[in-house]
Scaffold this motif. Sequence first.
Motif: not given
Length: 394
Positions: A65, A100, A110, A388
């Motif tokens: 990514d 990612r 995101e 995340e």
Amino acid sequence: MMKGCNFNILKGTHVSIALLTLGFVTVMLWAWEKNPFLATLLLAQQNFRLPSSDCNYAKGRWVADSRRPFYSGFGCKQWLSGMWACRLTQRTDFSFEGYRWQPKYCKMAEFERFSFLRRMQDKTIAFIGDSLGRQQFQSMMCMASGGEESPEVEDVAREYGLVKPRGAKRPDGWVYRFPNTNTTILYYWSASLSDLVPINSTDRASDVAMHLDRPPAFLRRFLHRFDVLVLNTGHHWNRGKLTANRWVMHVNGKPNDNKELEDVRNAKNFTVHNVVRWLDSQLPSHPRLKTFFRTISPRHFHDGDWNTGGTCNNTVPLTGGSEVLQDESIDRVVESAVRGTKVKILDITAISQLRDEAHMSGYSIRPTQGINDCLHWCLPGVPDTWNELLIAQI
């Protein structure tokens, strides 16, 4: 005759619908792997939902990514320890920054720092654990600030009694508050998640009672102030660490006399289960609190260990593969401890196992005796993904 014909037509229609539905699900699962965002839009148009039971954030794959990392490896000096800032070392390969994690069936938006801070308005996020917990905390500070100098962010550690003791290398924790949203991010060092009390408080060389059946006093004292809590432990559970720290196991307020708990692995298992049970018992009186136990971060020593010259010098991403397909966690201790409780597992072990190229390795700001750090991670790096996954679940 006509009725039979109609029945056959109706039966055939049901079969066709079933086949179409199966085909649609198959296509959507394929699309989800290729582009989760597009798949989500298609699902919304069809008013169709994948079963929530299929959502396992630890199951999926690493993908390249170009939008990574979230902050500069040259920046974030306000929060990031220099020893973990690989961009400031002699390392020349930084491809590890550009990946990612894509869960197999879970939508994961995101990360956007301003949106995150708005979501966390008037909330406190607490990380309590060892140095890998500190890495996750520093990663969160860098992500929330974008790695930019942020003089407006307030140091509020004194509110939690966290000041650097005289003669100590560092305080037992850090606490910072983003004033625009009143978002507080905290770290407290508790490598074992047990209560540590000097046996003789007037003697600095005193042994320390390690109460396996009692959560850290800091956690008990400030739990009511937390909205999100992330615990971790693991790498200090070895006889060498216990001896070096002068930790003496205690149970029921007295030195341990249980032969089984003399095995450090059993003592760790006992402590992890105990702190999870205690947390679960507290949750009814803390309804807004979301609690996570993060699984152990893997080491990648090859040909030995830290003390015998082990190395982790690979710089090629994903040489061991890019996917995690199993449903169960590698960290069976944490998985078994949280089962049946309201404490959630933050399962990062298997996905991190695939990233042996992202450790500190032999790089440092001041190279010393050729020590390879195959335990801690470069930042930006893998701990950003841990955050995340955390954010996706809160």
